[in-house]
Design an enzyme around this catalytic site. Structure first.
Site, PDB file in Angstrom:
ATOM      1  CE  LYS A 154      -8.805   7.866  -3.314  1.00  9.67           C
ATOM      2  NZ  LYS A 154      -9.376   6.827  -2.432  1.00  9.67           N
ATOM      3  CD  GLU A 229       7.545   7.539  -1.174  1.00  7.15           C
ATOM      4  OE1 GLU A 229       8.118   6.457  -1.400  1.00  7.15           O
ATOM      5  OE2 GLU A 229       8.148   8.557  -0.799  1.00  7.15           O
ATOM      6  CB  CYS A 263       5.619  -0.152   0.480  1.00  5.20           C
ATOM      7  SG  CYS A 263       5.907   1.092   1.733  1.00  5.20           S
ATOM      8  CD  GLU A 356       4.188  -4.425  -3.056  1.00  4.15           C
ATOM      9  OE1 GLU A 356       3.393  -3.936  -3.879  1.00  4.15           O
ATOM     10  OE2 GLU A 356       4.795  -3.731  -2.210  1.00  4.15           O
TER      11      GLU A 356
END
Ligand code: NAD
Length: 452
Positions: A154, A229, A263, A356
Site C-alpha cells: 500500500k 521503521e 526519518c 520530529e
C-alpha cells in the site's frame, strides 16, 4: 469507489485522479496473493533469482520515467529521484542473490540429523509513507519476494504513482500474477486490512511512530510479525577537533535533503561550546547557499514540502518566541515551499528538540564534553540515525557506541546502503531492513530432526 487527486507539490497542479481500493477489493487482492504465494515458493531458487533480476533490469530501463514521475508526484529533486529509482534496481539485484543463498544449518545432534529451513511466511503486507515512495517500498518487497513470499503493497495516499508503475514493471518482467500487487488506498482501509486479515502474516510498516504503535497493537491480536521503521530526531555531533569547515558545509544536506522529510534527518546539531560561534558563522553561508526551487531543474538541491497541510504543520513549530538564527531561500509563486531554517532553542524541553518536524528546520545546541554530547544525543525517545564529526578515531568509536541509534556515520551523513542493516533503536522502530540478513525478516526458521 472513492477517488483521490494526486497533486504536484511544486506547482499545486493536479497530476492525475486515481481510484482508491475499498475493504472488499483489498480482501480479494489478499486472497489472490495467498493463492499466488503457494506457487511462488515452489519456483526453483534459480528461477526466482532470474525473475528478480529481470524486474531489476525493467526498473533500470524505466529509470528516467520513474524518476520524472517522482519529481511530479512528490516534488523530489531530479537528482534524488534518479538515485531513488536506481536504489530500487540495486535492492532488486541484491535480492536476486538471496534465493540461491538462503542457507540453513546442519546441527550436530545425537541419534540423527538436524537441519534448519528458512520458510517463507506467505503473504507480506508493506505499508509505505510518502517521503521516499520508491526505496522504502523496495526495501520491503525486494527481500520479501526473494524469500518466497507474495507481497501486497500500500503506497501512501499522496504518492502512489511510482509504486503503481513498479507493480506493472514486475508483471512485465514475468513475476507471476498475484505475487506482487500494489493497492492504492487509505491507511484506515487498505492498511488496516493488512493488520486484521489473517492471511497476511507480516506487516512491514514505515511511517509515523503514532501510527506504528497502532499497527503493532493491532498485529498483536494475531501475533502477526511486524517490522516498524518510524520517526527520528537524530543528532549531528560536531566536536571541536573536527574539520569544522567540512562539518558546516555538509550539515545542511544532512537535514534539508528531501526538504527535511527524511526519518534520518539530522535535525539537531550538537556543537562543542568552544567552537559554537565559529560553527554558526560557517553554517550561515552554507544554509543560504542551498538551492531551493524547481525540482526538475538539475541544479536544484531542495524542493517543496509534500502538501499544504504538511507545510502548515512544519510552520507551526516556529512560534513568535522561537529564536531563528537565519534562514535560506524559497521561490515565490505556487508550490508548498518552506525555507531552510536554523533555530536556537533555549531549553532542552523545546519541541524543536523533542519532536520530529519532518521539514527543513534544524535546532543547534551547545555541549561541553564527550559525555555531555552523548547525554544530549540520547535525550530523546527516538534512535534512528546520527553523525559524529571528529578527527579522533578513539572518540569516534566511543561516541558511536554511546549513541542509542541504529545508523551512525562518522565524518559523513550517510544512513542507508542496501548492503548494510537499517532500522531504529527505542521508538524509532523494531527490526531491521536491508543488509546481509534482509531475507531472514521474511522467513520462519524451521528445525527438522531426522532419526537415523
Ligand atoms: P503515516 O504514519 O501517517 O503514514 C504512513 C503509511 O501508513 C501511509 O501509507 C498511511 O496511509 C498508512 N496508515 C495510516 N494510518 C494507518 C492505519 N491506521 N492502519 C494502517 N495503515 C495506516 O506517516 P507519513 O506521514 O506518511 O510519513 C512520515 C513519517 O514516516 C515520519 O514520522 C517519518 O519519520 C516516518 N518515516 C520513517 C522511516 C524509517 O525508515 N524509519 C522512513 C521514512 C519515514
Amino acid at each position: 469507489m472513492t477517488t483521490t487527486q494526486v497533486v504536484n507539490p511544486a506547482t499545486e497542479q493536479v497530476v492525475t485522479t486515481l481510484e482508491l481500493l475499498g475493504a472488499a477489493e483489498t480482501d480479494a487482492a489478499i486472497e489472490r496473493a495467498q493463492r499466488a504465494a503457494a506457487g511462488w515458493r515452489e519456483v526453483a531458487p534459480g528461477d526466482r533469482a532470474r525473475l528478480l533480476r529481470r524486474f531489476a533490469e525493467a526498473v533500470d530501463a524505466n529509470l528516467e520515467q520513474l524518476a520524472r514521475l517522482e519529481v511530479a508526484n512528490a516534488g523530489h529533486t531530479i537528482g534524488n529521484a534518479r538515485w531513488e529509482a536506481g536504489n530500487v534496481r540495486d535492492v532488486l539485484h541484491f535480492a536476486a542473490g538471496i534465493p540461491e543463498r538462503l542457507l540453513g544449518n546442519q546441527i550436530p545432534v545425537a541419534g540423527g540429523v538436524d537441519i534448519t529451513f528458512h520458510e517463507p511466511l506467505g503473504v507480506v503486507g508493506v505499508i509505505v509513507p510518502w517521503n521516499f515512495p520508491m526505496p522504502i517500498a523496495a526495501w520491503g518487497f525486494g527481500p520479501a519476494l526473494a524469500a518466497g513470499n507474495a507481497v501486497v503493497l500500500k503506497p501512501a495516499e499522496l504518492t502512489p504513482l511510482t509504486a503503481i508503475r513498479l507493480g506493472e514493471l514486475a508483471l512485465e518482467a514475468g513475476v507471476p500474477e498475484g505475487v506482487f500487487q500494489v493497492l492504492p488506498g487509505k491507511g484506515s482501509v487498505v492498511g488496516q486490512r493488512f493488520v486484521t486479515h489473517p492471511a497476511v502474516r507480516k506487516v512491514v510498516f514505515t511511517g509515523s511512530t503514532e501510527v506504528g504503535k497502532q499497527i503493532m497493537a493491532g498485529c498483536a491480536r494475531q501475533v502477526k510479525r511486524v517490522t516498524l521503521e518510524l520517526g527520528g530526531k537524530s543528532a549531528n555531533i560536531v566536536f571541536a577537533d573536527a574539520d569544522l569547515e567540512r562539518a558546516a558545509a555538509t550539515a545542511p544536506y544532512g537535514v534539508f535533503d528531501n526538504a527535511g522529510q527524511d526519518c534520518c534527518a539530522r535535525s539537531r546539531i550538537l556543537v562543542q561550546r568552544s567552537v559554537f560561534d565559529r560553527f554558526l558563522e560557517l553554517l550561515e553561508p552554507a544554509v543560504r547557499g542551498v538551492r531551493v526551487g524547481d525540482p526538475a531543474d538539475e541544479a536544484t538541491e531542495m524542493g517543496p514540502l509534500i502538501s499544504a497541510s504538511h507545510r502548515a504543520r512544519v510552520a507551526s513549530f516556529i512560534e513568535p518566541s522561537t529564536k531563528v538564527a537565519f534562514t535560506g531561500t524559497q521561490p515565490d509563486g505556487p508550490g508548498f515551499w518552506y525555507p531552510p531554517t536554523v533555530v536556537l532553542p533555549d531549553a532542552p524541553s523545546d519541541r524543536l528538540l523533542t519532536e520530529e518536524v519532518f521539514g527543513p528546520v534544524v535546532a543547534v545546541v551547545a555541549f561541553e564534553d564527550e559525555a555531555d554530547a552523548v547525554r544530549i544525543a540520547n535525550d530523546t525517545e527516538y534512535g534512528l540515525s546520527g553523525s559524529i564529526w571528529t578527527n579522533d578515531v578513539g572518540r569516534a568509536l566511543r561516541v558511536s557506541r554511546g549513541v542509542e541509534a541504529g545508523n551512525l556515520s562518522v565524518n559523513s551523513h550517510s544512513s542507508v546502503r542496501y548492503w548494510t542493516p537499517f532500522g531504529g533503536f527505542k521508538q524509532s522502530g523494531l527490526g531491521r531492513e536491508l543488509g546481509p540478513d534482509a531475507a531472514l525478516a521474511f522467513t520462519e526458521t524451521k528445525n527438522v530432526f531426522i532419526a537415523t
